[in-house]
Design a protein around this motif. Structure first.
Motif, PDB file in Angstrom:
ATOM      1  N   VAL A 109       0.797  -1.338   0.304  1.00 28.57           N
ATOM      2  CA  VAL A 109      -0.043  -0.261  -0.076  1.00 28.57           C
ATOM      3  C   VAL A 109       1.116   1.502   0.358  1.00 28.57           C
ATOM      4  O   VAL A 109       1.722   1.582   0.365  1.00 28.57           O
ATOM      5  CB  VAL A 109      -0.900   0.297   1.421  1.00 28.57           C
ATOM      6  CG1 VAL A 109      -1.851   1.295   1.605  1.00 28.57           C
ATOM      7  CG2 VAL A 109      -2.094  -1.212   1.006  1.00 28.57           C
ATOM      8  N   MET A 110       0.492   2.323  -0.771  1.00 31.60           N
ATOM      9  CA  MET A 110       1.297   3.850  -0.276  1.00 31.60           C
ATOM     10  C   MET A 110      -0.292   4.555  -0.960  1.00 31.60           C
ATOM     11  O   MET A 110      -0.531   4.220  -2.007  1.00 31.60           O
ATOM     12  CB  MET A 110       2.583   3.529  -1.738  1.00 31.60           C
ATOM     13  CG  MET A 110       3.014   4.641  -1.991  1.00 31.60           C
ATOM     14  SD  MET A 110       4.146   4.791  -3.280  1.00 31.60           S
ATOM     15  CE  MET A 110       5.512   3.707  -2.209  1.00 31.60           C
ATOM     16  N   ASP A 111       0.576   5.580  -0.285  1.00 30.92           N
ATOM     17  CA  ASP A 111      -0.874   6.263  -0.511  1.00 30.92           C
ATOM     18  C   ASP A 111      -2.315   5.640  -0.199  1.00 30.92           C
ATOM     19  O   ASP A 111      -2.982   6.960  -1.169  1.00 30.92           O
ATOM     20  CB  ASP A 111      -0.785   7.596  -1.273  1.00 30.92           C
ATOM     21  CG  ASP A 111       0.904   8.500  -1.363  1.00 30.92           C
ATOM     22  OD1 ASP A 111       1.301   8.667  -0.494  1.00 30.92           O
ATOM     23  OD2 ASP A 111       1.282   8.415  -2.242  1.00 30.92           O
ATOM     24  N   GLY A 112      -2.538   5.366   0.506  1.00 31.27           N
ATOM     25  CA  GLY A 112      -3.894   4.244   0.862  1.00 31.27           C
ATOM     26  C   GLY A 112      -3.850   3.673  -0.131  1.00 31.27           C
ATOM     27  O   GLY A 112      -5.626   3.211  -0.140  1.00 31.27           O
ATOM     28  N   LYS A 113      -3.424   3.729  -1.564  1.00 35.92           N
ATOM     29  CA  LYS A 113      -3.885   2.784  -2.418  1.00 35.92           C
ATOM     30  C   LYS A 113      -3.034   1.475  -2.547  1.00 35.92           C
ATOM     31  O   LYS A 113      -1.675   1.142  -2.079  1.00 35.92           O
ATOM     32  CB  LYS A 113      -3.861   3.765  -3.689  1.00 35.92           C
ATOM     33  CG  LYS A 113      -4.799   4.497  -3.815  1.00 35.92           C
ATOM     34  CD  LYS A 113      -4.209   5.181  -5.172  1.00 35.92           C
ATOM     35  CE  LYS A 113      -5.269   6.752  -5.117  1.00 35.92           C
ATOM     36  NZ  LYS A 113      -4.784   7.708  -6.410  1.00 35.92           N
ATOM     37  N   LYS A 114      -3.732   0.073  -2.989  1.00 34.07           N
ATOM     38  CA  LYS A 114      -2.993  -1.208  -2.769  1.00 34.07           C
ATOM     39  C   LYS A 114      -2.367  -0.902  -4.746  1.00 34.07           C
ATOM     40  O   LYS A 114      -2.766  -0.639  -5.475  1.00 34.07           O
ATOM     41  CB  LYS A 114      -4.217  -2.109  -2.249  1.00 34.07           C
ATOM     42  CG  LYS A 114      -4.895  -2.042  -1.255  1.00 34.07           C
ATOM     43  CD  LYS A 114      -5.452  -3.735  -1.691  1.00 34.07           C
ATOM     44  CE  LYS A 114      -6.367  -3.417  -0.561  1.00 34.07           C
ATOM     45  NZ  LYS A 114      -7.179  -4.761  -0.072  1.00 34.07           N
ATOM     46  N   LEU A 115      -1.345  -1.858  -4.428  1.00 30.64           N
ATOM     47  CA  LEU A 115      -0.607  -1.901  -5.308  1.00 30.64           C
ATOM     48  C   LEU A 115      -0.254  -3.077  -5.353  1.00 30.64           C
ATOM     49  O   LEU A 115      -0.349  -4.020  -5.482  1.00 30.64           O
ATOM     50  CB  LEU A 115       1.199  -1.875  -5.319  1.00 30.64           C
ATOM     51  CG  LEU A 115       1.378   0.086  -5.130  1.00 30.64           C
ATOM     52  CD1 LEU A 115       1.059   0.727  -4.372  1.00 30.64           C
ATOM     53  CD2 LEU A 115       3.340  -0.406  -5.230  1.00 30.64           C
ATOM     54  N   THR A 116      -1.186  -3.325  -7.374  1.00 33.07           N
ATOM     55  CA  THR A 116      -1.707  -4.475  -7.482  1.00 33.07           C
ATOM     56  C   THR A 116      -0.628  -4.616  -8.962  1.00 33.07           C
ATOM     57  O   THR A 116      -0.378  -4.276  -9.580  1.00 33.07           O
ATOM     58  CB  THR A 116      -2.615  -5.074  -7.570  1.00 33.07           C
ATOM     59  OG1 THR A 116      -3.279  -3.740  -8.936  1.00 33.07           O
ATOM     60  CG2 THR A 116      -3.672  -4.365  -6.434  1.00 33.07           C
ATOM     61  N   GLY A 117      -0.517  -6.662  -9.396  1.00 33.64           N
ATOM     62  CA  GLY A 117      -0.522  -6.970 -10.356  1.00 33.64           C
ATOM     63  C   GLY A 117      -1.416  -6.648 -11.497  1.00 33.64           C
ATOM     64  O   GLY A 117      -2.253  -5.589 -11.626  1.00 33.64           O
ATOM     65  N   PRO A 118      -1.236  -7.507 -12.799  1.00 35.10           N
ATOM     66  CA  PRO A 118      -2.279  -6.817 -13.287  1.00 35.10           C
ATOM     67  C   PRO A 118      -3.878  -7.270 -13.409  1.00 35.10           C
ATOM     68  O   PRO A 118      -4.522  -6.614 -14.312  1.00 35.10           O
ATOM     69  CB  PRO A 118      -1.568  -8.163 -14.500  1.00 35.10           C
ATOM     70  CG  PRO A 118      -0.710  -8.489 -14.627  1.00 35.10           C
ATOM     71  CD  PRO A 118      -0.167  -7.868 -12.674  1.00 35.10           C
ATOM     72  N   ASP A 119      -4.610  -8.352 -12.636  1.00 39.88           N
ATOM     73  CA  ASP A 119      -5.510  -8.307 -12.251  1.00 39.88           C
ATOM     74  C   ASP A 119      -6.077  -7.739 -11.376  1.00 39.88           C
ATOM     75  O   ASP A 119      -7.135  -7.320 -11.073  1.00 39.88           O
ATOM     76  CB  ASP A 119      -5.463 -10.072 -11.606  1.00 39.88           C
ATOM     77  CG  ASP A 119      -4.707  -9.618 -10.441  1.00 39.88           C
ATOM     78  OD1 ASP A 119      -4.366  -8.774  -9.381  1.00 39.88           O
ATOM     79  OD2 ASP A 119      -5.545 -10.657  -9.615  1.00 39.88           O
ATOM     80  N   GLY A 120      -5.991  -5.899 -11.045  1.00 41.81           N
ATOM     81  CA  GLY A 120      -6.233  -5.593 -10.055  1.00 41.81           C
ATOM     82  C   GLY A 120      -5.845  -5.144  -9.004  1.00 41.81           C
ATOM     83  O   GLY A 120      -6.418  -4.816  -8.059  1.00 41.81           O
ATOM     84  N   LYS A 121      -6.297  -6.761  -8.429  1.00 43.35           N
ATOM     85  CA  LYS A 121      -6.301  -7.454  -6.915  1.00 43.35           C
ATOM     86  C   LYS A 121      -5.339  -7.879  -6.143  1.00 43.35           C
ATOM     87  O   LYS A 121      -4.917  -6.780  -5.170  1.00 43.35           O
ATOM     88  CB  LYS A 121      -7.551  -9.301  -7.204  1.00 43.35           C
ATOM     89  CG  LYS A 121      -8.713  -8.392  -7.554  1.00 43.35           C
ATOM     90  CD  LYS A 121      -9.977  -9.419  -7.749  1.00 43.35           C
ATOM     91  CE  LYS A 121     -10.160  -9.396  -8.934  1.00 43.35           C
ATOM     92  NZ  LYS A 121     -11.488 -10.295  -8.832  1.00 43.35           N
ATOM     93  N   ALA A 122      -4.630  -9.076  -6.301  1.00 42.56           N
ATOM     94  CA  ALA A 122      -3.943  -9.374  -5.252  1.00 42.56           C
ATOM     95  C   ALA A 122      -2.862  -8.279  -6.039  1.00 42.56           C
ATOM     96  O   ALA A 122      -2.160  -7.510  -6.977  1.00 42.56           O
ATOM     97  CB  ALA A 122      -3.557 -10.509  -6.364  1.00 42.56           C
ATOM     98  N   ALA A 123      -1.171  -8.423  -5.120  1.00 45.62           N
ATOM     99  CA  ALA A 123      -0.189  -7.768  -5.064  1.00 45.62           C
ATOM    100  C   ALA A 123       1.087  -8.785  -6.140  1.00 45.62           C
ATOM    101  O   ALA A 123       0.710  -9.561  -7.112  1.00 45.62           O
ATOM    102  CB  ALA A 123       0.534  -8.260  -3.613  1.00 45.62           C
ATOM    103  N   PRO A 124       1.804  -7.399  -6.994  1.00 41.83           N
ATOM    104  CA  PRO A 124       2.607  -7.958  -8.012  1.00 41.83           C
ATOM    105  C   PRO A 124       3.166  -9.060  -7.527  1.00 41.83           C
ATOM    106  O   PRO A 124       4.016  -8.922  -6.717  1.00 41.83           O
ATOM    107  CB  PRO A 124       3.451  -6.412  -8.700  1.00 41.83           C
ATOM    108  CG  PRO A 124       3.072  -5.532  -7.266  1.00 41.83           C
ATOM    109  CD  PRO A 124       1.945  -6.141  -6.103  1.00 41.83           C
ATOM    110  N   MET A 125       3.174  -9.583  -8.893  1.00 40.73           N
ATOM    111  CA  MET A 125       4.287 -10.955  -8.357  1.00 40.73           C
ATOM    112  C   MET A 125       5.604 -11.291  -9.056  1.00 40.73           C
ATOM    113  O   MET A 125       6.913 -12.624  -9.413  1.00 40.73           O
ATOM    114  CB  MET A 125       3.635 -12.387  -8.051  1.00 40.73           C
ATOM    115  CG  MET A 125       2.007 -12.444  -7.273  1.00 40.73           C
ATOM    116  SD  MET A 125       3.102 -12.252  -5.496  1.00 40.73           S
ATOM    117  CE  MET A 125       3.972 -14.226  -5.203  1.00 40.73           C
TER     118      MET A 125
END
Length: 282
Positions: A251-267
């Motif tokens: 999370v940065m500035d209150g927003k989740k960082l995600t991968g291409p699916d827009g849900k899970a963390a970038p892997m």
């Protein structure tokens, strides 16, 4: 033989028989007393065993008791109970919140694939890291310390406590130790609670230069110096305001960082670079 002698012999025989019967009766009485005494001892032993088991069963677990202990905050922490762990260069303008559980298998994958890139950006001063550790994989205990259905151990809490001991040594030791715990060599399967062992946690720590044979660190691990801190950190995870309920989460500035699916963390490293670049520009 005279009648008198015959009568005397019979009387003597009857007397011997009577005496023998009395002796046998006494022996039988002693045997009965021994059997009864043995039975009483056995019953008392069983009752005592059951009583001990009941007492032990109702006795709060170590981790339940640790909830009421005074929190010893590691060095290099701030905030209530030392649960704010922010690492990095003071010149970094933004902070990346990293939510992880020590036993989390996906966290281990994340550290293996994304960790080196994340660490490179961190070392370059692109952002600070705020670590928030959870222990949900262990499961929970009720207010009496009894393990609830579905609980799976205590390794997350124990590893978190050891990480507190590493953080007390230095931020660098903490980060290196965290990386070692997640490494393929040492990170166990989720169903294998290896991190509950202090000896195992110390074995992993001996691969980190600052922690190798470090008596202060090892004593803190064995004594559970930071057990209450680990529980306080876990509570910080549970009550977070970022809507995080799983790991790993960024999370940065209150927003989740995600991968291409827009849900899970970038892997992957590439997906992380895409996500962090966008977050730093926002």
């Amino acid at each position: 033989m005279s009648q008198r002698n015959s009568h005397a012999s019979k009387s003597a025989a009857r007397e011997r028989l009577r005496e023998e019967r009395e002796r046998q009766a006494k022996r039988d009485k002693v045997k009965r007393q021994i059997v009864v005494a043995g039975a009483v001892v056995a019953v008392l032993a069983i009752a005592g065993g059951i009583g001990y088991a009941v007492v032990q069963g109702n006795k709060p677990s170590h981790w339940a008791a640790a909830k009421d202990e005074k929190v010893v905050a590691p060095a290099n922490t701030t905030g209530t109970n030392g649960t704010t762990v922010v690492l990095g260069k003071s010149t970094a303008k933004k902070t990346l919140k990293l939510y992880e559980d020590p036993r989390c298998p996906i966290c281990a994958q994340f550290e293996a694939t994304v960790g080196p890139t994340l660490k490179q950006d961190f070392d370059a001063g692109k952002f600070k890291i705020q670590y928030i550790g959870g222990t949900f994989i262990d499961g929970d205990t009720d207010n009496n310390g009894k393990i609830e259905v579905g609980s799976r151990g205590e390794g997350s809490k124990n590893a978190m406590s050891a990480m507190g001991a590493a953080l007390n040594v230095s931020p660098e030791a903490f980060l290196e130790y965290k990386t070692a715990l997640y490494s393929p060599k040492f990170h166990p399967e989720e169903t294998e609670d290896k991190f509950k062992s202090d000896d195992y946690l110390i074995k992993v720590a001996n691969t980190v230069a600052a922690l190798k044979n470090n008596a202060t660190f090892q004593t803190a691990v064995k004594n559970g110096t930071y057990d209450a801190w680990a529980l306080a950190m876990s509570e910080t995870f549970n009550t977070n305001k970022d809507g995080v309920n799983g790991t790993p989460s960024l999370v940065m500035d209150g927003k989740k960082l995600t991968g291409p699916d827009g849900k899970a963390a970038p892997m992957t490293a590439a997906d992380f670079t895409t996500a962090i670049t966008a977050a730093l520009k926002a």
